[in-house]
Scaffold this active site. Structure first.
Site, PDB file in Angstrom:
ATOM      1  N   ARG A 114      35.308   7.482 144.351  1.00 15.82           N
ATOM      2  CA  ARG A 114      35.405   7.042 142.247  1.00 15.82           C
ATOM      3  C   ARG A 114      36.119   5.685 141.918  1.00 15.82           C
ATOM      4  O   ARG A 114      36.511   5.131 140.919  1.00 15.82           O
ATOM      5  CB  ARG A 114      36.320   7.998 141.765  1.00 15.82           C
ATOM      6  CG  ARG A 114      36.218   9.257 142.019  1.00 15.82           C
ATOM      7  CD  ARG A 114      36.188  10.608 140.591  1.00 15.82           C
ATOM      8  NE  ARG A 114      35.554  11.424 140.931  1.00 15.82           N
ATOM      9  CZ  ARG A 114      36.332  12.313 141.932  1.00 15.82           C
ATOM     10  NH1 ARG A 114      37.418  12.564 142.701  1.00 15.82           N
ATOM     11  NH2 ARG A 114      35.119  13.768 141.606  1.00 15.82           N
ATOM     12  N   LYS A 136      28.920  -7.210 136.669  1.00 15.27           N
ATOM     13  CA  LYS A 136      27.577  -6.386 136.424  1.00 15.27           C
ATOM     14  C   LYS A 136      27.436  -5.772 137.879  1.00 15.27           C
ATOM     15  O   LYS A 136      26.953  -6.754 138.937  1.00 15.27           O
ATOM     16  CB  LYS A 136      26.487  -6.988 135.609  1.00 15.27           C
ATOM     17  CG  LYS A 136      26.677  -6.797 134.278  1.00 15.27           C
ATOM     18  CD  LYS A 136      25.377  -7.561 133.774  1.00 15.27           C
ATOM     19  CE  LYS A 136      25.079  -7.773 132.281  1.00 15.27           C
ATOM     20  NZ  LYS A 136      23.977  -7.466 130.930  1.00 15.27           N
ATOM     21  N   GLU A 178      20.323 -21.931 136.355  1.00 12.11           N
ATOM     22  CA  GLU A 178      21.202 -20.713 135.150  1.00 12.11           C
ATOM     23  C   GLU A 178      21.936 -21.811 134.948  1.00 12.11           C
ATOM     24  O   GLU A 178      23.029 -21.220 133.926  1.00 12.11           O
ATOM     25  CB  GLU A 178      21.596 -19.061 136.496  1.00 12.11           C
ATOM     26  CG  GLU A 178      20.905 -18.413 136.485  1.00 12.11           C
ATOM     27  CD  GLU A 178      20.574 -17.635 135.486  1.00 12.11           C
ATOM     28  OE1 GLU A 178      20.899 -17.492 134.243  1.00 12.11           O
ATOM     29  OE2 GLU A 178      19.612 -16.115 136.037  1.00 12.11           O
ATOM     30  N   LYS A 220      31.392 -18.867 131.880  1.00  8.41           N
ATOM     31  CA  LYS A 220      30.728 -17.018 131.898  1.00  8.41           C
ATOM     32  C   LYS A 220      32.052 -16.304 131.687  1.00  8.41           C
ATOM     33  O   LYS A 220      31.738 -15.413 130.880  1.00  8.41           O
ATOM     34  CB  LYS A 220      29.969 -17.042 133.353  1.00  8.41           C
ATOM     35  CG  LYS A 220      29.381 -15.480 133.100  1.00  8.41           C
ATOM     36  CD  LYS A 220      28.393 -15.252 133.804  1.00  8.41           C
ATOM     37  CE  LYS A 220      28.569 -13.249 134.026  1.00  8.41           C
ATOM     38  NZ  LYS A 220      27.673 -13.140 134.503  1.00  8.41           N
ATOM     39  N   GLU A 230      28.628  -5.906 126.413  1.00  3.98           N
ATOM     40  CA  GLU A 230      27.351  -6.426 126.320  1.00  3.98           C
ATOM     41  C   GLU A 230      27.624  -5.844 124.666  1.00  3.98           C
ATOM     42  O   GLU A 230      26.450  -5.441 124.852  1.00  3.98           O
ATOM     43  CB  GLU A 230      26.595  -6.689 126.895  1.00  3.98           C
ATOM     44  CG  GLU A 230      25.362  -7.633 126.361  1.00  3.98           C
ATOM     45  CD  GLU A 230      23.873  -7.687 127.665  1.00  3.98           C
ATOM     46  OE1 GLU A 230      24.325  -8.320 128.924  1.00  3.98           O
ATOM     47  OE2 GLU A 230      22.734  -7.524 126.984  1.00  3.98           O
ATOM     48  N   ARG A 235      27.476 -11.563 124.537  1.00  2.26           N
ATOM     49  CA  ARG A 235      27.232 -11.706 126.648  1.00  2.26           C
ATOM     50  C   ARG A 235      25.843 -11.886 125.951  1.00  2.26           C
ATOM     51  O   ARG A 235      25.413 -12.001 127.303  1.00  2.26           O
ATOM     52  CB  ARG A 235      27.674 -10.462 127.600  1.00  2.26           C
ATOM     53  CG  ARG A 235      27.802 -10.539 128.380  1.00  2.26           C
ATOM     54  CD  ARG A 235      28.385  -9.788 129.182  1.00  2.26           C
ATOM     55  NE  ARG A 235      28.230  -9.988 130.165  1.00  2.26           N
ATOM     56  CZ  ARG A 235      28.610  -9.475 131.768  1.00  2.26           C
ATOM     57  NH1 ARG A 235      29.758  -8.545 131.890  1.00  2.26           N
ATOM     58  NH2 ARG A 235      28.203  -9.583 132.907  1.00  2.26           N
ATOM     59  N   ASN A 239      21.192 -13.848 128.056  1.00  2.00           N
ATOM     60  CA  ASN A 239      19.939 -13.524 128.738  1.00  2.00           C
ATOM     61  C   ASN A 239      19.041 -14.452 128.251  1.00  2.00           C
ATOM     62  O   ASN A 239      17.649 -14.777 128.599  1.00  2.00           O
ATOM     63  CB  ASN A 239      19.059 -12.458 128.214  1.00  2.00           C
ATOM     64  CG  ASN A 239      20.446 -10.878 129.137  1.00  2.00           C
ATOM     65  OD1 ASN A 239      20.662 -11.495 130.251  1.00  2.00           O
ATOM     66  ND2 ASN A 239      20.953 -10.063 128.328  1.00  2.00           N
ATOM     67  N   HIS A 242      15.727 -14.854 129.982  1.00  2.00           N
ATOM     68  CA  HIS A 242      15.299 -13.745 130.367  1.00  2.00           C
ATOM     69  C   HIS A 242      13.613 -12.506 129.776  1.00  2.00           C
ATOM     70  O   HIS A 242      13.406 -11.812 130.810  1.00  2.00           O
ATOM     71  CB  HIS A 242      16.549 -13.336 130.642  1.00  2.00           C
ATOM     72  CG  HIS A 242      17.760 -13.975 131.533  1.00  2.00           C
ATOM     73  ND1 HIS A 242      18.539 -15.167 131.587  1.00  2.00           N
ATOM     74  CD2 HIS A 242      18.141 -13.450 133.016  1.00  2.00           C
ATOM     75  CE1 HIS A 242      18.714 -15.402 132.252  1.00  2.00           C
ATOM     76  NE2 HIS A 242      18.930 -14.845 133.409  1.00  2.00           N
ATOM     77  N   HIS A 246      11.551 -11.564 132.694  1.00  4.54           N
ATOM     78  CA  HIS A 246      11.449 -10.663 133.374  1.00  4.54           C
ATOM     79  C   HIS A 246       9.558 -10.203 133.172  1.00  4.54           C
ATOM     80  O   HIS A 246       9.325  -9.853 134.139  1.00  4.54           O
ATOM     81  CB  HIS A 246      11.870  -9.321 132.558  1.00  4.54           C
ATOM     82  CG  HIS A 246      13.736  -9.618 133.107  1.00  4.54           C
ATOM     83  ND1 HIS A 246      14.631  -9.344 132.029  1.00  4.54           N
ATOM     84  CD2 HIS A 246      14.378 -10.040 134.312  1.00  4.54           C
ATOM     85  CE1 HIS A 246      15.570  -9.343 132.481  1.00  4.54           C
ATOM     86  NE2 HIS A 246      15.155  -9.897 134.043  1.00  4.54           N
ATOM     87  N   HIS A 260      13.432 -15.690 140.250  1.00  2.00           N
ATOM     88  CA  HIS A 260      13.828 -15.615 139.147  1.00  2.00           C
ATOM     89  C   HIS A 260      14.580 -16.417 138.730  1.00  2.00           C
ATOM     90  O   HIS A 260      14.193 -16.861 137.334  1.00  2.00           O
ATOM     91  CB  HIS A 260      15.686 -14.629 139.650  1.00  2.00           C
ATOM     92  CG  HIS A 260      16.059 -14.066 138.213  1.00  2.00           C
ATOM     93  ND1 HIS A 260      15.875 -13.017 137.671  1.00  2.00           N
ATOM     94  CD2 HIS A 260      16.997 -14.788 137.673  1.00  2.00           C
ATOM     95  CE1 HIS A 260      16.112 -13.646 136.355  1.00  2.00           C
ATOM     96  NE2 HIS A 260      17.492 -14.095 136.581  1.00  2.00           N
TER      97      HIS A 260
HETATM   98  N1  GLY Z   1      23.831 -12.026 134.339  1.00  3.91           N
HETATM   99  C1  GLY Z   1      24.296 -11.620 132.653  1.00  3.91           C
HETATM  100  C2  GLY Z   1      25.589 -11.390 132.592  1.00  3.91           C
HETATM  101  O1  GLY Z   1      26.051 -11.300 133.702  1.00  3.91           O
HETATM  102  O2  GLY Z   1      25.525 -10.137 131.999  1.00  3.91           O
END
Ligand code: GLY
Length: 358
Positions: A114, A136, A178, A220, A230, A235, A239, A242, A246, A260
């Site tokens: 957990r 993430k 990036e 970041k 987000e 946040r 993107n 992006h 995508h 990417h």
């Molecule tokens: N790569 C986008 C984020 O971490 O929110």
């Protein structure tokens, strides 16, 4: 050594950045080793190139390289191995590799017993400036990429820019997209710095690499501290480019035809052109964005993707955020001034893409 704090209350953590940090890993991670086991997970290629530098005396778990490990099967195999090693909650998984290793190991750490500890040691530029920071994690499934995962923040991130010395040039350039993104979304001064220093960074300039990583991670960290999950929209600015990316990646089958970061470069160029066409941003800004990405050798034109605007937009219509033919997009009022447009009509996007192809 630079230190950037990701300020998340009790879950705050530092990101340490220094050339040669890998060799100091056992010293830096001693407080975690004092509390439990450190289990290193890497991929075979990263381990062959950089494993000898990592000053941790532990038998690593090595994954086959490539996106295939970031799957249900890869997760199951990894979790079984970790359970067989007797990993406990107080232990830390050490993700040593690029985005695939970081996302998979992060997700394993979020569910093992957990939730156990996690240390990120990213080795690609993309992972260093983006995926290793912010918590993430996840895997790909038949339905799409990154649709299954969790937010699970690491306890520390160690970034050694010397890892980039063995990174293939194409991967380095793709990760650089990036870096440029942080300038474009919120820091015009940093974009100007990229215009002056980007080529030296790619060529191997150590100071330029350290500076770009430090500025990117700080940008970041500030966004993640404000909007960890987000929810407020802040946040979502990460993107930028992006949604286009995508669709382009889906059209090219998520293959090596378009990495990417390359898709993100092209997506950012398109987002700025779209913003200029809608009268949101000066056309000169869109030209500057494309000129810099071009100078680095990143794609900014649709010529190599033989698909109509509607074909590309069809991929966007499947997006979980799409509703009534509209989709939120990150657009810009200018370089360094990205904004969320909550509902862009996808027929306008298709028309833009057709015009761009000319
Ligand atoms: N790569 C986008 C984020 O971490 O929110």
């Amino acid at each position: 050594m630079s230190r950037v704090e990701v300020a998340l209350g009790a879950r705050s953590y530092p990101v340490l950045i220094e050339t040669g940090l890998l060799e100091q890993a056992s010293e830096v991670l001693a407080p975690f080793a004092g509390k439990g086991k450190l289990v290193v997970i890497s991929d075979e290629i990263v381990w062959a190139l950089q494993g000898g530098r990592l000053g941790l005396h532990a038998e690593p778990i090595l994954l086959p390289p490539g996106e295939g490990s970031k799957s249900w099967a890869g997760l199951e195999a990894l979790v079984d191995l970790l359970l067989a090693r007797g990993v406990e909650r107080g232990d830390h998984l050490v993700a040593f590799g690029g985005g695939v290793v970081g996302d998979l190991v992060g997700f394993a750490a979020s569910i093992l017993k957990r939730g156990c500890g996690l240390i990120q040691i990213p080795t690609t530029l993309l992972a260093q400036v983006d995926s290793s920071v912010g918590g993430k994690t996840g895997i790909n499934t038949a339905a799409g990429k990154n649709l299954v995962g969790a937010f699970h923040q690491p306890a520390m991130v160690l970034i050694d820019p010397a890892c980039l010395d063995t990174l293939p040039l194409r991967q380095l350039r793709a990760g650089y997209a990036e870096v440029v993104k942080y300038g474009l979304l919120g820091d015009a001064g940093f974009f100007a710095w990229c215009e002056t220093n980007g080529e030296q960074l790619i060529a191997g300039d150590r100071e330029a690499r350290e500076h770009a990583i430090q500025v990117s991670v700080a940008a970041k960290a500030a966004i993640v501290a404000e909007d960890e999950r987000e929810t407020s929209g802040r946040r979502a600015l990460l993107n930028l480019g992006h949604t286009f990316a995508h669709a382009l990646e889906a059209e090219t089958g998520f293959s090596d035809a378009l990495l990417h970061g390359e898709a993100v470069a092209l997506g950012m160029a398109l987002a700025f052109r779209f913003s200029a066409e809608r009268g949101l941003c000066p056309a000169e800004d869109a030209d500057r964005v494309a000129a810099h990405l071009d100078a680095i050798g990143l794609p900014t034109r649709l010529d190599t993707i033989p698909a109509s605007g509607e074909t590309l937009v069809a991929h966007m219509r499947h997006d979980k955020k799409a509703s009534g033919g509209r989709l939120p997009f990150i657009l810009a009022h200018g370089i360094g001034e990205a904004v969320v447009d909550k509902g862009v009509d996808l027929t306008d996007v298709a028309a833009l893409l057709d015009r761009q192809r000319g």
